[in-house]
Design a protein around this motif. Structure first.
Motif, PDB file in Angstrom:
ATOM      1  N   TRP A   1       0.795  -1.125  -0.003  1.00  0.00           N
ATOM      2  CA  TRP A   1      -0.155  -0.111  -0.211  1.00  0.00           C
ATOM      3  C   TRP A   1       0.887   1.232   0.158  1.00  0.00           C
ATOM      4  CZ3 TRP A   1      -4.615  -0.934  -1.497  1.00  0.00           C
ATOM      5  CH2 TRP A   1      -5.106  -2.185  -1.332  1.00  0.00           C
TER       6      TRP A   1
ATOM      7  N   TRP B   1      -8.680   6.330   3.672  1.00  0.00           N
ATOM      8  CA  TRP B   1      -8.482   5.280   4.691  1.00  0.00           C
ATOM      9  C   TRP B   1      -9.207   5.551   5.979  1.00  0.00           C
ATOM     10  CZ3 TRP B   1      -7.682   0.751   2.647  1.00  0.00           C
ATOM     11  CH2 TRP B   1      -6.618   0.691   1.703  1.00  0.00           C
TER      12      TRP B   1
ATOM     13  N   ILE C   1      -1.465   0.114   7.332  1.00  0.00           N
ATOM     14  CA  ILE C   1      -1.580   1.225   6.377  1.00  0.00           C
ATOM     15  C   ILE C   1      -1.427   2.579   7.129  1.00  0.00           C
ATOM     16  CG2 ILE C   1      -2.775   2.293   4.587  1.00  0.00           C
ATOM     17  CD1 ILE C   1      -4.199  -0.653   4.251  1.00  0.00           C
TER      18      ILE C   1
END
Length: 282
Positions: free
Chosen positions: A39, A110, A166
């Motif tokens: 990612w 996100w 992430i």
């Protein structure tokens, strides 16, 4: 495997921070920040944005801040139509080519995805007293954090993946803990609108100030004990690595009486957390 990793992380964290007196070892430790290289990809020149308007509408209809400063989401009032809107927006976000977004747009993507998935999980299992009672992650699970809830770019993701593999390792910003909501009273507030690039810095600072200056973040009890949220114990590595680092972080955002109490503070006594669902009181 997820359970084994969680237990090992707990042992490692306990060994690393045994000197931090405010850490209560009766609780499980949260996973460490562990970068998922897949990612890292982004496009610094991209001007593409993600549509968060439907999420704005849901938050406007179902989220209210009570007199104690706690944002409560009315999961039980969500209509079938709005549940469908929530499902549709999450499906839409799952189809976003995230790797083609700018780094800034990825951050708000996100964060919003994490919060929307959390609300979706609770709505689907409501009524529950706590998100920790939603056992969809497999044997011995204590909440939904290790359940694969969505596919993005063909890759299945869990809430723990989004937060610990992430967001935390890519951005290394402790203020992210004030942006992510785990549907609990002890958690920092769910923002009343979608997070967006144009005001992300100001909103993160505001969220930090709101939490630090609320008794959920820091308080002095009747016996003079300095009590902080377990967030600062679970993720002490994000807040300076030790008790002094946590206090320094708190001072950065403290105001009024909180700032005065921290000025002469010598040590933290303990940490607490309320896992009760952040639903309105009936």
């Amino acid at each position: 495997m997820a359970l084994l990793r969680f237990c090992l992380v707990g042992l490692i964290s306990a060994a690393a921070f045994a000197s931090a007196g405010f850490i209560d070892y009766s609780d499980s430790f949260a996973p460490d920040s562990d970068l998922w290289e897949r990612w890292q990809a982004h496009d610094a020149t991209s001007t593409r944005t993600v549509d968060f308007a439907a999420w704005d509408g849901l938050l406007e209809r179902y989220l209210e801040v009570d007199e104690g400063g706690i944002a409560r989401f009315d999961y039980g009032a969500v209509t079938s139509a709005d549940s469908g809107i929530l499902d549709a927006l999450i499906e839409e976000w799952g189809n976003v080519p995230v790797s083609s977004l700018s780094r800034e747009q990825q951050m708000v993507y996100w964060i919003n995805l994490y919060n929307a998935l959390t609300v979706q999980v609770v709505v689907e299992h409501y009524p529950v007293d706590s998100i920790t009672n939603i056992d969809i992650s497999g044997f011995f699970s204590n909440g939904p954090w290790d359940a694969e809830l969505i596919e993005v770019e063909g890759t299945a993701l869990t809430l723990n993946d989004i937060e610990h593999r992430i967001l935390r390792p890519i951005w290394n910003d402790p203020r992210l803990h004030y942006a992510l909501n785990c549907a609990s009273i002890g958690c920092p507030n769910l923002l009343g609108r979608a997070w967006r690039v144009e005001n992300i810095g100001a909103d993160l600072d505001a969220a930090a100030r709101t939490y630090v200056n609320n008794p959920r973040g820091f308080r002095i009890d009747a016996d003079g004990n300095a009590i902080v949220s377990k967030i600062y114990a679970w993720f002490v590595e994000d807040f300076g690595g030790d008790e002094a680092g946590v206090v320094a972080h708190l001072k950065t955002y403290a105001e009024g009486g909180t700032a005065a109490a921290l000025e002469s503070l010598e040590s933290l006594s303990k940490s607490e957390y309320d896992w009760s669902l952040n639903a309105p009181l009936r």
